[in-house]
Design an enzyme around this catalytic site. Structure first.
Site, PDB file in Angstrom:
ATOM      1  CE  LYS A  24      47.031  43.160  45.796  1.00 10.46           C
ATOM      2  NZ  LYS A  24      46.599  41.777  45.600  1.00 10.46           N
ATOM      3  CD  GLN A  64      47.986  39.389  43.295  1.00 13.97           C
ATOM      4  OE1 GLN A  64      48.026  39.829  44.433  1.00 13.97           O
ATOM      5  NE2 GLN A  64      47.130  39.834  42.403  1.00 13.97           N
ATOM      6  CG  ASP A 124      43.161  38.671  48.955  1.00 15.04           C
ATOM      7  OD1 ASP A 124      43.029  39.876  48.653  1.00 15.04           O
ATOM      8  OD2 ASP A 124      44.020  37.930  48.444  1.00 15.04           O
TER       9      ASP A 124
HETATM   10  N1  GUN Z   1      44.223  38.780  41.631  1.00 15.16           N
HETATM   11  C1  GUN Z   1      43.455  39.797  41.158  1.00 15.16           C
HETATM   12  N2  GUN Z   1      42.863  40.455  42.169  1.00 15.16           N
HETATM   13  C2  GUN Z   1      43.237  39.855  43.308  1.00 15.16           C
HETATM   14  C3  GUN Z   1      42.969  40.085  44.680  1.00 15.16           C
HETATM   15  O1  GUN Z   1      42.219  40.991  45.084  1.00 15.16           O
HETATM   16  N3  GUN Z   1      43.579  39.253  45.559  1.00 15.16           N
HETATM   17  C4  GUN Z   1      44.389  38.228  45.151  1.00 15.16           C
HETATM   18  N4  GUN Z   1      44.924  37.464  46.083  1.00 15.16           N
HETATM   19  N5  GUN Z   1      44.669  37.988  43.879  1.00 15.16           N
HETATM   20  C5  GUN Z   1      44.092  38.801  42.971  1.00 15.16           C
END
Ligand code: GUN
Length: 286
Positions: free
Chosen positions: A53, A97, A120
């Site tokens: 990211k 996350q 998200d």
């Molecule tokens: N963990 C696995 N996929 C994601 C996601 O799309 N967003 C977040 N915040 N955590 C994750």
């Protein structure tokens, strides 16, 4: 039939390139979209996701920050960080996350992220907007699957679609987006009896349960399009999706590979949500 590959890298790049003029327009107004990722503990997979990211932000010229908290941090400490970021005018998107260490409640802490910065799309406010048919910031993987469907020119209106998986992050929002586009959607789960009875009737199959081999070629309708959201590490160390790629690609007309499929789209959609959040910030300020 031999399925053609739906290439996540190519489609994600196109989506990201379409963001560049929007980022330039924000820049002309003195705004660089900023994303803050909060990483708690030392989950190895989360480290990789957050690194991807951050790299995507840097490739696009977005600001990014990673806030690291120790494995043993308290919920109050985590919420303090979230609230500080909610009020930071240089940060337009905040993500926590997942997964979190077991002593922290993901739903309660995620809910502390301001809906305007919830890139998200997991907050009840943003999920409610999606249910109501007026999406604001929507979950990234679901957006990514829909962008792939659009890029491939797959007919959605009137199509039968099966979504295997009912998570808030992927299954439910993908089903809602397909419904909004006029598909007849069946949501199955890992508990569904005779899954093949459902998948065999579908022109679009999205699989997001986190179990390799959930859908195989004989379970698909010939010519169907398959979207594999799973990322599973096998005993031999290899990465596989939830769909048995070899047998499925003999029956489907198109299929996403793992890796190199939907995963690339999730990060691209996160970038799009961050730019959208920055635009909405500017609109509120002006
Ligand atoms: N963990 C696995 N996929 C994601 C996601 O799309 N967003 C977040 N915040 N955590 C994750």
């Amino acid at each position: 039939m031999k399925a053609t590959l739906i290439d996540g890298a190519v489609i994600a790049r196109k989506l990201l390139d379409r963001l560049r003029p929007r980022i330039a327009a924000l820049g002309a107004r003195g705004i660089t979209p900023g994303l803050a990722a909060i990483l708690v503990g030392d989950n190895a997979a989360s480290e990789v996701y957050v690194r991807n990211k951050v790299r995507a932000c840097s490739d696009l010229g977005l600001k990014s920050e990673v806030h690291r908290l120790g494995e043993k941090c308290t919920e109050a400490e985590l919420i303090t960080v979230i609230e500080k970021l909610n009020h930071d005018p240089l940060i337009h998107g905040v993500l926590l996350q997942l997964p979190l260490p077991r002593h922290l409640d993901a739903e309660r802490t995620t809910a502390c992220i301001s809906a305007a910065k919830d890139v998200d799309g997991f907050s009840w406010e943003n999920l409610g907007a999606l249910v109501a048919g007026h999406p604001r910031l929507a979950p990234c993987t679901a957006l990514g699957v829909m962008a792939m469907i659009e890029h491939e020119g797959i007919a959605v209106e009137g199509a039968n679609a099966v979504v295997v998986g009912r998570s808030v992050a992927v299954g439910k929002p993908t089903a809602l987006m397909l419904i909004a586009r006029g598909a007849t959607v069946t949501v199955c789960t890992s508990k569904t009896r005779d899954l093949a009875r459902h998948t065999r009737d579908a022109e679009i199959v999205v699989v997001a349960v986190g179990k390799p081999g959930t859908v195989t070629g004989p379970m698909l309708k010939p010519g169907a399009a398959g979207f594999d959201v799973g990322i599973n590490r096998l005993a031999d160390g290899k990465i596989a999706g939830d769909v048995d790629f070899v047998s499925a690609s003999a029956v489907a007309s198109r299929i996403t590979p793992v890796p190199g499929g939907v995963g690339r789209m999730t990060v691209a959609a996160l970038m799009a949500n961050t730019v959208t959040a920055a635009e909405q910030f500017l609109a509120r300020r002006s």
